[in-house]
Design an enzyme around this catalytic site. Structure first.
Site, PDB file in Angstrom:
ATOM      1  N   LYS A 265       1.141  -1.556   0.112  1.00  0.00           N
ATOM      2  CA  LYS A 265       0.314   0.076   0.195  1.00  0.00           C
ATOM      3  C   LYS A 265       0.521   1.152  -0.026  1.00  0.00           C
ATOM      4  CE  LYS A 265      -3.684  -1.941   2.916  1.00  0.00           C
ATOM      5  NZ  LYS A 265      -5.214  -1.617   2.174  1.00  0.00           N
ATOM      6  N   ARG A 339     -10.329 -11.576   2.197  1.00  0.00           N
ATOM      7  CA  ARG A 339     -11.060 -12.470   1.392  1.00  0.00           C
ATOM      8  C   ARG A 339     -10.079 -14.134   1.740  1.00  0.00           C
ATOM      9  NH1 ARG A 339     -11.411  -9.778  -3.640  1.00  0.00           N
ATOM     10  NH2 ARG A 339     -11.186  -7.680  -2.325  1.00  0.00           N
TER      11      ARG A 339
HETATM   12  N1  BES Z   1      -8.006  -4.087   4.385  1.00  0.00           N
HETATM   13  C1  BES Z   1      -7.458  -3.664   3.290  1.00  0.00           C
HETATM   14  C2  BES Z   1      -9.314  -2.793   3.146  1.00  0.00           C
HETATM   15  C3  BES Z   1      -9.595  -1.316   3.965  1.00  0.00           C
HETATM   16  C4  BES Z   1      -9.326  -0.207   2.737  1.00  0.00           C
HETATM   17  C5  BES Z   1     -10.014  -1.458   5.004  1.00  0.00           C
HETATM   18  C6  BES Z   1      -9.247   1.052   3.652  1.00  0.00           C
HETATM   19  C7  BES Z   1      -9.873   0.237   5.937  1.00  0.00           C
HETATM   20  C8  BES Z   1      -9.678   0.937   4.988  1.00  0.00           C
HETATM   21  C9  BES Z   1      -7.948  -4.801   2.486  1.00  0.00           C
HETATM   22  O1  BES Z   1      -7.450  -5.802   2.478  1.00  0.00           O
HETATM   23  C10 BES Z   1      -7.721  -4.024   1.045  1.00  0.00           C
HETATM   24  O2  BES Z   1      -6.431  -3.497   1.198  1.00  0.00           O
HETATM   25  N2  BES Z   1      -8.270  -4.065  -0.043  1.00  0.00           N
HETATM   26  C11 BES Z   1      -8.235  -4.003  -1.074  1.00  0.00           C
HETATM   27  C12 BES Z   1      -8.714  -5.199  -2.139  1.00  0.00           C
HETATM   28  C13 BES Z   1      -8.358  -4.651  -3.205  1.00  0.00           C
HETATM   29  C14 BES Z   1      -6.658  -5.038  -4.364  1.00  0.00           C
HETATM   30  C15 BES Z   1      -9.101  -5.159  -4.601  1.00  0.00           C
HETATM   31  C16 BES Z   1      -9.188  -1.950  -1.427  1.00  0.00           C
HETATM   32  O3  BES Z   1      -9.560  -2.387  -0.914  1.00  0.00           O
HETATM   33  O4  BES Z   1      -8.418  -1.313  -2.546  1.00  0.00           O
HETATM   34 MN    MN Z   2      -5.744  -5.395   1.892  1.00  0.00          MN
END
Ligand code: BES
Ligand code: MN
Ligand code: ZN
Length: 489
Positions: A265, A339
């Site tokens: 990230k 997931r």
């Molecule tokens: N933990 C994150 C989602 C999240 C984002 C929680 C902001 C709380 C605040 C999750 O694991 C994630 O990174 N999701 C990705 C999915 C994508 C790679 C398809 C996302 O939402 O960008």
């Molecule tokens: Mn994630």
């Protein structure tokens, strides 16, 4: 754990009002109708309460909102809190009135004059929820909340009504503490230890370690944690307060920190990923509440505790993992890790317990925040009856929840060239729905299932009605109510 403020319920004693210190809170209905305590306060303050009642400012207050009068003449108190509340006002307004007191609670405590309130126990509950502060990691003198005395009519009955609500507040505080803790403190090991400590409440708690998870074939979950120094764990909590029927299942994503892994990230805001165990934290809080109030229901709570780190041993984009179900998954993006964790624990809990229904909670997608902001949790379901029951419970507790659609066309986007599915869809559009479709592949035919994407609601930057900025504990109240209404009444 942060311990909720202690509240003592006493029969109204008008002669103790004058000398009460700290905050004195009193309730006035529309039109300024006064009960016995209000009449005494009015007399002690030479008619101040009557003036407030007649004022334009008071007339503009909504039920549950208050006005603060500093250093009121005639009272020993530092503050007289005049709150608009009618005897007939609903639970929501009554809790809000309590929260107004909790928000202003200081070290000197409060005396709450609730002789003319319809649901005094709900005032206490709102007060308790709002009087929360996460200062476990601060040094220096800590200001504790002073004791709260509530003067009520029929103290015995109010105490009986307040006891299960106090257990519920314990659950909410547990969730908030877990979500607020940083990831260097709340490692997978520490998280599991805090869950094991709930054995004292009568819960059965099992911790499955990596070798056991490998034996079970949980390749999807183990892949997520393989780049972390903290071992992956699955914790199973059982509360068996009901009869012989199989349990209802609650499933929580417990990513103690989500860097994104090799699909790392950006740095900005990454610190918030300490809350990526919010689903697991909520499951823990509900289990605590159920045990605390000795719920007459059978519920199993399961959480997958992992840390998603980039490392020489970390899972790579393109890796293909095999889930406990047996389906293979092409990991296109290591940041879509929640997931993968849920897939294996959802399968496990269905395989082992044949639950009558299953609800999973996860801070699953940023896309749900784009869709719903921070006001509502995203709700997805394969079963209208369970979904409607959940939505009704959430509405009754004032916890925002909004259902989104699912369908085959979304599912089709998970098609992989080399494995049974990919872990992210093609394209980012509808990301929360595609994530729900992924999860549904691990729901057995015949299991009523609801998925709650709490990415936007588990943690708020600013204050909310019942919590200061930080973890909210969203969902503990709704799930507790759902279980109560479904199995206990
Ligand atoms: N933990 C994150 C989602 C999240 C984002 C929680 C902001 C709380 C605040 C999750 O694991 C994630 O990174 N999701 C990705 C999915 C994508 C790679 C398809 C996302 O939402 O960008
Ligand atoms: Mn994630
Ligand atoms: Zn995550």
């Amino acid at each position: 754990m942060t311990v909720p403020v202690t509240i003592e319920f006493l029969e109204t004693d008008l002669d103790r009002i004058e000398d009460a210190t700290g905050q004195v809170a009193i309730f006035l209905g529309q039109g300024g109708k006064m009960g016995a305590a209000a009449t005494r306060v009015d007399a002690l303050t030479s008619g101040t309460l009557s003036r407030v009642a007649a004022s334009e400012a008071f007339g503009k207050l909504k039920p549950g909102e208050g006005m603060e009068l500093s250093y009121p003449a005639g009272l020993a108190a530092d503050m007289l809190h005049v709150i608009r509340l009618d005897r007939a006002d609903d639970v929501a307004a009554t809790r809000k009135a309590g929260a107004a007191i909790g928000r202003k609670l200081g070290a000197a405590g409060a005396t709450v004059l609730a002789d003319a309130v319809g649901h005094a126990a709900e005032v206490a509950f709102g007060l308790t929820l709002r009087a929360y502060r996460f200062d476990a990691r601060k040094t220096g003198p800590k200001e504790a909340f002073g004791p709260v005395t509530m003067m009520v009519a029929g103290a015995e009955a109010v105490r009986a009504e307040a006891a299960p609500l106090a257990a519920l507040a314990d659950g909410v505080f547990m969730t908030r503490d877990l979500v607020n803790e940083p990831a260097n403190v709340l490692t997978t090991t520490e998280f599991a230890a805090r869950l094991e400590a709930m054995r004292d409440l009568g819960l059965t708690v099992e911790v499955l370690e990596e070798d056991a998870l490998a034996d079970l074939g949980m390749g999807a979950l183990l892949g997520v944690g393989q780049g972390s120094a903290s071992p992956s764990k699955v914790v199973v909590m059982q509360w068996n307060g009901g009869g012989e029927e199989p349990p209802f299942a609650l499933v929580g994503k417990g990513v103690v920190f989500d860097t994104g892994g090799i699909s790392i990230k950006p740095a900005g805001g990454m610190e918030d990923m300490t809350m990526d165990m919010g689903g697991a934290g909520t499951v823990a809080g509900v289990m605590r509440a159920l045990a605390g109030r000795k719920a007459a229901a059978n519920v199993v709570g399961i959480v997958g505790l992992v840390e998603n780190m980039p490392d020489g041993l970390a899972q790579r984009p393109g890796d293909i993992v095999t889930s406990m179900k047996g389906d293979t998954i092409e990991v296109i993006n290591t940041d879509a890790e929640g997931r993968l964790v849920l897939a294996d624990i959802m399968w496990y809990v269905q395989d082992r317990f044949q639950p009558t229904g299953m609800i999973d909670l996860a801070t699953l997608t940023g896309a749900i925040i784009v869709a719903l902001g921070h006001e509502n949790t995203g709700v997805f379901a394969n079963d209208d009856a369970l979904c409607d029951a959940f939505l009704a419970a959430a509405a009754a507790e004032g916890e925002g929840a909004w259902r989104l659609p699912m369908g085959d066309a979304y599912d089709a986007r998970l098609k992989s060239r080399v494995a049974d599915m990919r872990n992210v869809g093609t394209g980012r559009d509808g990301g929360s729905i595609v994530a729900a479709q992924f999860l549904q592949r691990f729901v057995k035919d015949g299991t009523p299932w609801v998925h709650l994407d709490i990415a936007g609601t588990a943690l708020l930057q600013g204050d909310s009605a019942f919590a200061p900025g930080g973890a909210t504990g969203w969902g503990v109240l709704a799930l507790n109510r759902l279980i109560r209404d479904r199995f206990e009444v």
